[in-house]
Write a protein that holds these residues in place. Sequence first.
Motif, PDB file in Angstrom:
ATOM      1  N   SER A 827       0.879  -1.171   0.000  1.00  0.00           N
ATOM      2  CA  SER A 827       0.000   0.000   0.000  1.00  0.00           C
ATOM      3  C   SER A 827       0.916   1.221   0.000  1.00  0.00           C
ATOM      4  N   ILE A 828       0.858   2.021  -1.073  1.00  0.00           N
ATOM      5  CA  ILE A 828       1.794   3.133  -1.238  1.00  0.00           C
ATOM      6  C   ILE A 828       1.007   4.430  -1.380  1.00  0.00           C
ATOM      7  N   TRP A 829       1.254   5.357  -0.456  1.00  0.00           N
ATOM      8  CA  TRP A 829       0.670   6.680  -0.518  1.00  0.00           C
ATOM      9  C   TRP A 829       1.581   7.585  -1.361  1.00  0.00           C
ATOM     10  N   ASN A 830       0.949   8.500  -2.060  1.00  0.00           N
ATOM     11  CA  ASN A 830       1.698   9.431  -2.920  1.00  0.00           C
ATOM     12  C   ASN A 830       2.649   8.642  -3.818  1.00  0.00           C
ATOM     13  N   SER A 831       2.055   7.756  -4.609  1.00  0.00           N
ATOM     14  CA  SER A 831       2.828   6.759  -5.364  1.00  0.00           C
ATOM     15  C   SER A 831       3.244   7.272  -6.736  1.00  0.00           C
ATOM     16  N   TYR A 832       3.620   8.547  -6.825  1.00  0.00           N
ATOM     17  CA  TYR A 832       3.997   9.129  -8.103  1.00  0.00           C
ATOM     18  C   TYR A 832       5.221   8.435  -8.707  1.00  0.00           C
ATOM     19  N   TRP A 833       6.056   7.798  -7.872  1.00  0.00           N
ATOM     20  CA  TRP A 833       7.321   7.216  -8.335  1.00  0.00           C
ATOM     21  C   TRP A 833       7.177   5.784  -8.830  1.00  0.00           C
ATOM     22  N   VAL A 834       5.986   5.216  -8.705  1.00  0.00           N
ATOM     23  CA  VAL A 834       5.752   3.837  -9.156  1.00  0.00           C
ATOM     24  C   VAL A 834       5.330   3.868 -10.619  1.00  0.00           C
ATOM     25  N   THR A 835       6.098   3.203 -11.486  1.00  0.00           N
ATOM     26  CA  THR A 835       5.837   3.238 -12.922  1.00  0.00           C
ATOM     27  C   THR A 835       5.160   1.945 -13.387  1.00  0.00           C
ATOM     28  N   LEU A 836       4.725   1.970 -14.666  1.00  0.00           N
ATOM     29  CA  LEU A 836       4.063   0.802 -15.257  1.00  0.00           C
ATOM     30  C   LEU A 836       4.948  -0.446 -15.235  1.00  0.00           C
ATOM     31  N   PRO A 837       6.220  -0.414 -15.629  1.00  0.00           N
ATOM     32  CA  PRO A 837       7.047  -1.638 -15.570  1.00  0.00           C
ATOM     33  C   PRO A 837       7.193  -2.196 -14.158  1.00  0.00           C
ATOM     34  N   ALA A 838       7.222  -1.305 -13.152  1.00  0.00           N
ATOM     35  CA  ALA A 838       7.347  -1.789 -11.769  1.00  0.00           C
ATOM     36  C   ALA A 838       6.169  -2.666 -11.383  1.00  0.00           C
ATOM     37  N   ILE A 839       4.992  -2.398 -11.971  1.00  0.00           N
ATOM     38  CA  ILE A 839       3.804  -3.207 -11.666  1.00  0.00           C
ATOM     39  C   ILE A 839       3.780  -4.462 -12.526  1.00  0.00           C
ATOM     40  N   LEU A 840       3.956  -4.309 -13.837  1.00  0.00           N
ATOM     41  CA  LEU A 840       3.821  -5.436 -14.758  1.00  0.00           C
ATOM     42  C   LEU A 840       4.843  -6.536 -14.486  1.00  0.00           C
ATOM     43  N   ILE A 862      -2.404  -2.567 -17.743  1.00  0.00           N
ATOM     44  CA  ILE A 862      -2.365  -3.437 -16.558  1.00  0.00           C
ATOM     45  C   ILE A 862      -3.545  -4.401 -16.557  1.00  0.00           C
ATOM     46  N   LEU A 863      -4.745  -3.874 -16.830  1.00  0.00           N
ATOM     47  CA  LEU A 863      -5.940  -4.717 -16.785  1.00  0.00           C
ATOM     48  C   LEU A 863      -5.915  -5.777 -17.881  1.00  0.00           C
ATOM     49  N   LYS A 864      -5.429  -5.400 -19.077  1.00  0.00           N
ATOM     50  CA  LYS A 864      -5.338  -6.382 -20.168  1.00  0.00           C
ATOM     51  C   LYS A 864      -4.376  -7.513 -19.805  1.00  0.00           C
ATOM     52  N   GLU A 865      -3.204  -7.165 -19.303  1.00  0.00           N
ATOM     53  CA  GLU A 865      -2.230  -8.197 -18.936  1.00  0.00           C
ATOM     54  C   GLU A 865      -2.756  -9.091 -17.819  1.00  0.00           C
ATOM     55  N   TRP A 866      -3.471  -8.461 -16.883  1.00  0.00           N
ATOM     56  CA  TRP A 866      -4.061  -9.240 -15.777  1.00  0.00           C
ATOM     57  C   TRP A 866      -5.107 -10.204 -16.303  1.00  0.00           C
ATOM     58  N   GLN A 867      -5.957  -9.722 -17.213  1.00  0.00           N
ATOM     59  CA  GLN A 867      -7.035 -10.560 -17.730  1.00  0.00           C
ATOM     60  C   GLN A 867      -6.500 -11.687 -18.604  1.00  0.00           C
ATOM     61  N   MET A 868      -5.461 -11.417 -19.391  1.00  0.00           N
ATOM     62  CA  MET A 868      -4.895 -12.458 -20.255  1.00  0.00           C
ATOM     63  C   MET A 868      -4.106 -13.498 -19.461  1.00  0.00           C
ATOM     64  N   GLY A 869      -3.543 -13.084 -18.346  1.00  0.00           N
ATOM     65  CA  GLY A 869      -2.787 -14.029 -17.515  1.00  0.00           C
ATOM     66  C   GLY A 869      -1.351 -14.210 -17.922  1.00  0.00           C
ATOM     67  N   ILE A 897     -10.924   0.082 -22.344  1.00  0.00           N
ATOM     68  CA  ILE A 897     -11.099  -0.195 -23.758  1.00  0.00           C
ATOM     69  C   ILE A 897     -10.565  -1.587 -24.106  1.00  0.00           C
ATOM     70  N   ASN A 898     -11.335  -2.329 -24.929  1.00  0.00           N
ATOM     71  CA  ASN A 898     -10.990  -3.671 -25.418  1.00  0.00           C
ATOM     72  C   ASN A 898     -10.893  -4.712 -24.303  1.00  0.00           C
ATOM     73  N   LEU A 899     -11.557  -4.434 -23.178  1.00  0.00           N
ATOM     74  CA  LEU A 899     -11.610  -5.427 -22.107  1.00  0.00           C
ATOM     75  C   LEU A 899     -12.912  -6.209 -22.193  1.00  0.00           C
ATOM     76  N   ASN A 900     -12.860  -7.486 -21.864  1.00  0.00           N
ATOM     77  CA  ASN A 900     -14.053  -8.338 -21.899  1.00  0.00           C
ATOM     78  C   ASN A 900     -14.732  -8.239 -20.536  1.00  0.00           C
ATOM     79  N   LEU A 901     -15.761  -7.397 -20.422  1.00  0.00           N
ATOM     80  CA  LEU A 901     -16.400  -7.115 -19.137  1.00  0.00           C
ATOM     81  C   LEU A 901     -17.774  -7.747 -19.071  1.00  0.00           C
ATOM     82  N   THR A 902     -18.215  -8.014 -17.855  1.00  0.00           N
ATOM     83  CA  THR A 902     -19.611  -8.400 -17.611  1.00  0.00           C
ATOM     84  C   THR A 902     -20.197  -7.402 -16.635  1.00  0.00           C
ATOM     85  N   GLU A 903     -21.471  -7.079 -16.858  1.00  0.00           N
ATOM     86  CA  GLU A 903     -22.104  -6.092 -16.006  1.00  0.00           C
ATOM     87  C   GLU A 903     -22.567  -6.713 -14.697  1.00  0.00           C
ATOM     88  N   SER A 904     -22.763  -5.887 -13.709  1.00  0.00           N
ATOM     89  CA  SER A 904     -23.221  -6.342 -12.399  1.00  0.00           C
ATOM     90  C   SER A 904     -24.393  -5.497 -11.955  1.00  0.00           C
TER      91      SER A 904
END
Length: 929
Positions: A827-840, A862-869, A897-904
């Motif tokens: 859990s990171i507050w003021n996480s301006y220094w965390v970039t996309l590669p650090a997460i992926l 991030i969501l696409k990579e998570w969904q594809m596995g 965009i381009n995510l396979n979603l289901t409504e709730s």
Amino acid sequence: MIFHEIVLLLWQLTSIIQTRLEKKSKPRIRFPSFKHLKIRDNWPEEPNVQFPILKLPRVVLLECIENLDVLEIIIFSQLSKRAKSMSKLIHWNLLDITFGHDDKDPYILLTLSSHPGHTWIIRYKGFYEGEEESPEYPYFKSYLTGPQAKHYLFLKNDGNAIEDMKQMVEHICEVFRSSICGIYIAEESQIDWIVKFQPEVRHVYIKNNVVTSVETLDHVFKSIKVTEHFVLGSIGTGNETSSTEPIPYRSVSILSSCWVTLPAVLNGNNSIIRLIDSKLTTKDINTILKEWQMGTKLRNLEYLEIEIFTTQDLESLSNEAVKDLNLTESDGNDGRPRKVILFGKLTAIIQTKMTTQSKPKNRFPLLNLPRVVLLECIENLDVLEVIIFSLLSKRAKSITKLINWTPLNIHLLFGGDTIQIHLKVSNGTGQNWDIAYANDEKQLEYLHFQSLLSVPTEHHYLFLKDNGNVIENSKQMAEHICEVFRSTIGGISIGEESQIEWLIKFQPTIRHVSICDDVIISAKTLDRVLNSLKVTEYLGVGSIVTNEKYQITKPIQSRSVAIGNSCWITLPSILNGTNSIIRLYDSNLTAKDINTILKEWHMGIKLRNLEYLEIEIFPTQDHISYSEILEGLDLTYDVEEEGRPTTVTLFSLLSKRTKSIAKLIHWSGLDISFNHDKNPYIWLGRSSDLGRSWIIGYDALNEEEEESPEYPYFESDLTGPKVTHKLFLRSNGTAIEDTKRMIEHICEVFRSSISAINIVEQSLIDWIIQFQPEVRCACINDNVITSVETLNRVLKSFKVTEHLVLGSVETDKKTKITEPIPYRSISIWNSYWVTLPAILNGTNSIIRLLDSKLTPKDINTILKEWQMGTKLRNLEYLEIEIFTTQDLEIVSNEAVINLNLTESDGNDGRPKTGRIYDEYISTLPSPVS
């Protein structure tokens, strides 16, 4: 369900950025049923027909695989290399795998001990005459018969079924981490294959005429290890073949056993032997039965079956086979077992009954019983009966020693009027056995038994005749009992000097030794006791009869010592020892010596193990001054109900010795947390006592307080079923340093580690990395980290196994981290220094980024990579908080965009909370309407 949780987290993301998803009518994706999954050569090319199951996130895919049936798992694992590697990640229950073959086709039979009513069978099936058309392969069938269910998978037999079956078996063994338990060998190539792939199996059946040479037969016996049962059909080597070497398997069934000779049977250690169509003569059979009955050979044999064919008279053959055997008649209803389990569910029913006339005997021929029966009889004897039986003969002793008896506690009482051996079972059943030697003229018959019941203990006595050589007889009896029961002497009371020499020679290491008065009559004997006997628990030495001036300076190597007439014990002997209990009577130690002992004990430099000290001064030393004994000692006098604290932590702080004493106790492990509110405090808890916690806090004197309270002081708060005990210590401006030292002290005394820490200043980072670089949870407050170097040091040198909370970092706003953050939950507050590669590129399970600078495009990636596995395979929970001045609807659409979603609809049973760590649970916000 997990796929639904992914969509739920996407929904949470859009709620955080306070937008509403545009409602679109999209069909709900559902997982296909694997019960009808078939392998096809050509799949339809429509892109919407195939479900990309291998592209699911790893957690979702593993849950899908875990719920497949055994046959479905096998089919799935053959789809691709990745499908196989994913299937191998799951810890399946071990399969019992049998490579079988019937009259037509080979098959694989699979069973699970956890599913005793289910059987799975894979068959390679050919096209037989009479079938209207060839079925489409593969296909499934199931049959239910009462509580038993058989599930079949039929595969096409293209004429290479044996080779295909080998590969299939190897595949199943690899995926399920199981081994072959049984194999039916139908052709010679399978012998070489099983020797190479798995040379040890439980059951082997070799079909008729598979073995066609002596070399192949030798290869089987030397290269295949069969642990349970071996069945061998007829061999195509001719009737001239014979073998004198024993068959190296526990249980054997030989069909057409003309090649098995008498030496092969006699010299083996088989438990079950079945020889069908044997060429053994009746004389050979008689020899086998004699050796079996005498017990000199065939000691493991439990069951023997020999089938011979002859044209001679059966009665004469029968008499010749049982000639000179000691037989007992049976009326067929004497309770003897009539069947024996050969292997698995195969049992042999004993039908043949031979009778012979013999003269009645008064004594029962116990030692002539078969070995298995005899062992069972012995096992049910009482301890004293076992001892008497084992003394009958050498064979009786050797038979008795074969049984794994519970070890006995053996105590020899050689120092009193009656010589006695005391026995007790180590598991503490309350039973005691005593062997006593007595010389009572009124007692006409020896040996005799006597038992006394004194609830809850029982005492059983065996009385033996004292013929004047009782000491030597007792030694021999003790040696015999130790050998039969594989036990050691636990304690001995020594009444004469010869017993010392015997004990040193027979068993020089012993727990308890007590030497009676006047047994030791020379310094040489005393030296021999101290140097050659290793007494681990208690050594008691009575008075010594010698005129020699003798003193020892070396310590006595025993945990507890009690010395009568201890004039030969000197000060160095005590100070340099590791004894826990010391009792000295008639001592020549001076008051100064005793004062030195007490000082060293009090300081904790020496005598660290000492728990109890008793010194009796020699009566002639009337001038002993107690003030001289107690000089320089810091003593406190015990007053009843004086209110001294009993807290272990305070006690262990009193002195080095109290600390070392406290460390000797095996405390339950503590959960230790270094926390900070206005002042630092230490929280302590136990997993075994969830309703109780302890807090050590440091108080500063408030200006409003009229006077400083008296430190330390205690408080307790009771809230429902929970109680918190508090110890308050005075803070003199160095509370954090004091808290560090206190935690180090607690960790050492309780042998526990810090589980959580709240870091409020940079010095704590350096301290925790040096003292304990791995903790479960850590929280670093705002502005503690003020440089990129410190941030990198935390990420590389500080290991947090559960959850890291990191406040704002006071560095240049241009600071960016591209390396993954190496923690499970962050859990990171003021996480301006965390970039996309650090997460992926990370392996995090829980990610919470507040005040993030990630763009909607980054979030979409991030969501696409998570969904594809393909990445983020461990991710279970994601929360990203961003602030933007753009239109929320545009930002939201770009993020999904381009995510396979289901409504709730908000009431579909999906979880609304996520556990971040321990008791911290995050509740998802309601969808924006």
